[in-house]
Design an enzyme around this catalytic site. Sequence first.
Site, PDB file in Angstrom:
ATOM      1  N   LYS A 129      70.832   1.600 -55.222  1.00 52.52           N
ATOM      2  CA  LYS A 129      70.356   1.269 -53.869  1.00 52.52           C
ATOM      3  C   LYS A 129      71.356   0.324 -53.205  1.00 52.52           C
ATOM      4  CE  LYS A 129      65.432   1.963 -54.242  1.00 52.52           C
ATOM      5  NZ  LYS A 129      65.586   2.809 -55.440  1.00 52.52           N
ATOM      6  N   ASP A 189      70.721   6.164 -53.527  1.00 50.51           N
ATOM      7  CA  ASP A 189      69.340   6.309 -53.053  1.00 50.51           C
ATOM      8  C   ASP A 189      69.270   6.068 -51.549  1.00 50.51           C
ATOM      9  OD1 ASP A 189      68.364   6.759 -55.601  1.00 50.51           O
ATOM     10  OD2 ASP A 189      67.555   4.746 -55.864  1.00 50.51           O
ATOM     11  N   MET A 190      68.234   6.640 -50.904  1.00 52.89           N
ATOM     12  CA  MET A 190      68.027   6.368 -49.486  1.00 52.89           C
ATOM     13  C   MET A 190      66.836   5.421 -49.329  1.00 52.89           C
ATOM     14  SD  MET A 190      69.310   6.793 -46.576  1.00 52.89           S
ATOM     15  CE  MET A 190      70.350   8.246 -46.475  1.00 52.89           C
ATOM     16  N   GLN A 193      65.742  12.415 -46.679  1.00 55.78           N
ATOM     17  CA  GLN A 193      64.268  12.334 -46.721  1.00 55.78           C
ATOM     18  C   GLN A 193      63.679  13.303 -45.696  1.00 55.78           C
ATOM     19  OE1 GLN A 193      65.005   8.366 -45.641  1.00 55.78           O
ATOM     20  NE2 GLN A 193      64.118   7.448 -47.480  1.00 55.78           N
ATOM     21  N   ARG A 210      70.330  15.164 -52.853  1.00 54.09           N
ATOM     22  CA  ARG A 210      68.941  15.104 -53.329  1.00 54.09           C
ATOM     23  C   ARG A 210      68.028  15.134 -52.103  1.00 54.09           C
ATOM     24  NH1 ARG A 210      67.462   9.459 -55.604  1.00 54.09           N
ATOM     25  NH2 ARG A 210      68.668  10.117 -57.409  1.00 54.09           N
ATOM     26  N   GLY A 269      60.360  11.314 -48.986  1.00 55.93           N
ATOM     27  CA  GLY A 269      60.555   9.995 -48.376  1.00 55.93           C
ATOM     28  C   GLY A 269      59.408   9.070 -48.756  1.00 55.93           C
ATOM     29  N   ALA A 270      59.742   7.828 -49.139  1.00 59.78           N
ATOM     30  CA  ALA A 270      58.756   6.944 -49.760  1.00 59.78           C
ATOM     31  C   ALA A 270      58.408   5.702 -48.944  1.00 59.78           C
ATOM     32  CB  ALA A 270      59.275   6.512 -51.134  1.00 59.78           C
ATOM     33  N   HIS A 317      57.494  16.644 -56.906  1.00 62.76           N
ATOM     34  CA  HIS A 317      56.551  17.076 -57.960  1.00 62.76           C
ATOM     35  C   HIS A 317      55.533  18.025 -57.370  1.00 62.76           C
ATOM     36  CE1 HIS A 317      57.747  12.811 -58.336  1.00 62.76           C
ATOM     37  NE2 HIS A 317      58.039  13.148 -59.580  1.00 62.76           N
ATOM     38  N   ARG A 333      55.699   1.448 -54.383  1.00 65.11           N
ATOM     39  CA  ARG A 333      55.873   2.748 -53.718  1.00 65.11           C
ATOM     40  C   ARG A 333      55.230   3.861 -54.542  1.00 65.11           C
ATOM     41  NH1 ARG A 333      60.735   0.320 -52.565  1.00 65.11           N
ATOM     42  NH2 ARG A 333      61.925   1.420 -54.151  1.00 65.11           N
TER      43      ARG A 333
HETATM   44  C1  LIG Z   1      64.074  12.062 -58.478  1.00 70.98           C
HETATM   45  C2  LIG Z   1      63.497  11.423 -57.274  1.00 70.98           C
HETATM   46  C3  LIG Z   1      64.245  10.542 -56.532  1.00 70.98           C
HETATM   47  C4  LIG Z   1      63.742   9.959 -55.371  1.00 70.98           C
HETATM   48  N1  LIG Z   1      64.535   9.177 -54.593  1.00 70.98           N
HETATM   49  C5  LIG Z   1      64.065   8.709 -53.414  1.00 70.98           C
HETATM   50  C6  LIG Z   1      64.902   7.996 -52.513  1.00 70.98           C
HETATM   51  O1  LIG Z   1      66.092   7.772 -52.756  1.00 70.98           O
HETATM   52  N2  LIG Z   1      64.361   7.561 -51.343  1.00 70.98           N
HETATM   53  C7  LIG Z   1      63.035   7.796 -51.012  1.00 70.98           C
HETATM   54  O2  LIG Z   1      62.598   7.416 -49.921  1.00 70.98           O
HETATM   55  N3  LIG Z   1      62.217   8.449 -51.872  1.00 70.98           N
HETATM   56  C8  LIG Z   1      62.700   8.902 -53.054  1.00 70.98           C
HETATM   57  N4  LIG Z   1      61.859   9.584 -53.903  1.00 70.98           N
HETATM   58  C9  LIG Z   1      60.386   9.553 -53.676  1.00 70.98           C
HETATM   59  C10 LIG Z   1      59.932  10.679 -52.770  1.00 70.98           C
HETATM   60  O3  LIG Z   1      60.393  10.470 -51.462  1.00 70.98           O
HETATM   61  C11 LIG Z   1      58.401  10.803 -52.761  1.00 70.98           C
HETATM   62  O4  LIG Z   1      57.837   9.622 -52.293  1.00 70.98           O
HETATM   63  C12 LIG Z   1      57.783  11.100 -54.114  1.00 70.98           C
HETATM   64  O5  LIG Z   1      58.571  11.975 -54.855  1.00 70.98           O
HETATM   65  C13 LIG Z   1      56.386  11.769 -53.952  1.00 70.98           C
HETATM   66  O6  LIG Z   1      56.520  12.966 -53.243  1.00 70.98           O
HETATM   67  P1  LIG Z   1      56.354  14.428 -53.886  1.00 70.98           P
HETATM   68  O7  LIG Z   1      57.456  15.260 -53.314  1.00 70.98           O
HETATM   69  O8  LIG Z   1      56.314  14.371 -55.342  1.00 70.98           O
HETATM   70  O9  LIG Z   1      55.043  15.004 -53.240  1.00 70.98           O
HETATM   71  P2  LIG Z   1      53.545  14.455 -53.170  1.00 70.98           P
HETATM   72  O10 LIG Z   1      52.847  15.396 -52.258  1.00 70.98           O
HETATM   73  O11 LIG Z   1      53.518  13.003 -52.860  1.00 70.98           O
HETATM   74  O12 LIG Z   1      53.027  14.650 -54.653  1.00 70.98           O
HETATM   75  C14 LIG Z   1      52.844  15.921 -55.261  1.00 70.98           C
HETATM   76  C15 LIG Z   1      52.131  15.711 -56.586  1.00 70.98           C
HETATM   77  O13 LIG Z   1      52.993  14.970 -57.479  1.00 70.98           O
HETATM   78  C16 LIG Z   1      52.255  14.018 -58.213  1.00 70.98           C
HETATM   79  N5  LIG Z   1      52.735  12.673 -57.837  1.00 70.98           N
HETATM   80  C17 LIG Z   1      53.594  12.368 -56.845  1.00 70.98           C
HETATM   81  N6  LIG Z   1      53.839  11.040 -56.828  1.00 70.98           N
HETATM   82  C18 LIG Z   1      53.106  10.513 -57.818  1.00 70.98           C
HETATM   83  C19 LIG Z   1      52.942   9.193 -58.317  1.00 70.98           C
HETATM   84  N7  LIG Z   1      53.566   8.140 -57.772  1.00 70.98           N
HETATM   85  N8  LIG Z   1      52.102   9.000 -59.361  1.00 70.98           N
HETATM   86  C20 LIG Z   1      51.459  10.039 -59.935  1.00 70.98           C
HETATM   87  N9  LIG Z   1      51.583  11.318 -59.523  1.00 70.98           N
HETATM   88  C21 LIG Z   1      52.401  11.547 -58.471  1.00 70.98           C
HETATM   89  C22 LIG Z   1      50.813  14.245 -57.885  1.00 70.98           C
HETATM   90  O14 LIG Z   1      50.307  15.168 -58.801  1.00 70.98           O
HETATM   91  C23 LIG Z   1      50.888  14.849 -56.499  1.00 70.98           C
HETATM   92  O15 LIG Z   1      49.756  15.616 -56.185  1.00 70.98           O
HETATM   93  C24 LIG Z   1      62.393  10.219 -55.014  1.00 70.98           C
HETATM   94  C25 LIG Z   1      61.621  11.122 -55.752  1.00 70.98           C
HETATM   95  C26 LIG Z   1      62.154  11.732 -56.850  1.00 70.98           C
HETATM   96  C27 LIG Z   1      61.327  12.723 -57.588  1.00 70.98           C
END
Ligand SMILES: Cc1cc2nc3c(=O)[nH]c(=O)nc-3n(C[C@H](O)[C@H](O)[C@H](O)COP(=O)(O)OP(=O)(O)OC[C@H]3O[C@@H](n4cnc5c(N)ncnc54)[C@H](O)[C@@H]3O)c2cc1C
Length: 311
Positions: free
Chosen positions: A97, A134-135, A163, A184, A188-189, A227, A288
Amino acid sequence: MLRTLLLLAARSPRCRDFVTRSPLTRGVVRRFVAGDTLDATLPVLRQLTADRHVTVDYLGEDITDAEQASRTVDAYTHLLTALGEHGLAPRAEVSVKLSALGLALPRDGAQLALDHARQICAAAEAVGTTVTVDMEDHTTTDATLDIVHQLRVDFPRTGAVLQAYLRRTEADCRDLAVPGARVRLCKGAYDEPATVAYRDRAEVDRSYVRCLRILMDGPGYPMVATHDPRLLRIAAFLARSAGRSADSYEYQMLYGVRTDLQAALADRGERVRVYVPYGEQWYGYFMRRLAERPANTAFFARALFAGGAVR
Ligand SMILES: Cc1cc2nc3c(=O)[nH]c(=O)nc-3n(C[C@H](O)[C@H](O)[C@H](O)COP(=O)(O)OP(=O)(O)OC[C@H]3O[C@@H](n4cnc5c(N)ncnc54)[C@H](O)[C@@H]3O)c2cc1C
């Protein structure tokens, strides 16, 4: 609403002190954070790299002085040396980061972060691996992409993160869909205003698909960070439609999240990379993760309440 509150708390020093002091949060934190130290994390990396790849994040963000930023560089250098010495580098890269490298410091923050990121990229290259930047929140997007662009001159395999919730991201995908670019794509978080981001989940998902199509159809290396089972199915379809081989893109998931899906994809011969955070500065990252899923919050609240009751 809950998501917004948790993301606000993620940046509050008072909440951080309260949460990090409670010994009973440890068990919940362990689900998402591999260890406090590198020594504690190495066995986790060894186990995961049996059938997956990893990207290792030394936790820390929003540092407030240059000395802290130099300590972060030292930690990454030490980590990369260890990845080389333990034979893990072919399957392990690092995620960084820029706010941990000084980006937000008032005097020459961007230059400092670039210099520090260069040192980390050089250490990664020395052991034969790569860095992904990372973003963070939208106020840093331009500066972050600019630094990635400069890093890619000397270290062309440096990865960028985009994101899907940001309205600008389709255009950024087009800019980054160039030969060799590792991108990647995540949802977005952070808690972003509607002026710059889609706030509706369905809109974010639609944006994700549009962005992923651009990356899959382009000449770069897409890293599908989600996921979400529906988006994973769409990613597989888009990869097939674009005629991509299994080694021309990868899936990425977080340590401790949907390990069943990670294993299933790896068993099918897909390349899966797990984002593995370690270190003592876990608070922002952990909050987050709570904000992403209400069920996590209930579990955590029970642990915290029990912690408060015994103090
Ligand atoms: C490898 C990786 C790198 C990332 N890097 C960044 C970054 O640099 N900047 C940034 O802003 N964001 C980053 N993220 C976070 C991302 O933006 C999302 O906030 C996060 O991945 C949840 O989104 P989702 O696509 O999994 O979908 P969602 O719709 O949020 O989740 C889909 C399903 O995944 C499971 N799930 C998701 N999150 C969780 C959790 N925290 N605990 C338990 N189960 C969960 C649940 O089963 C959920 O129903 C990253 C994510 C990953 C996987």
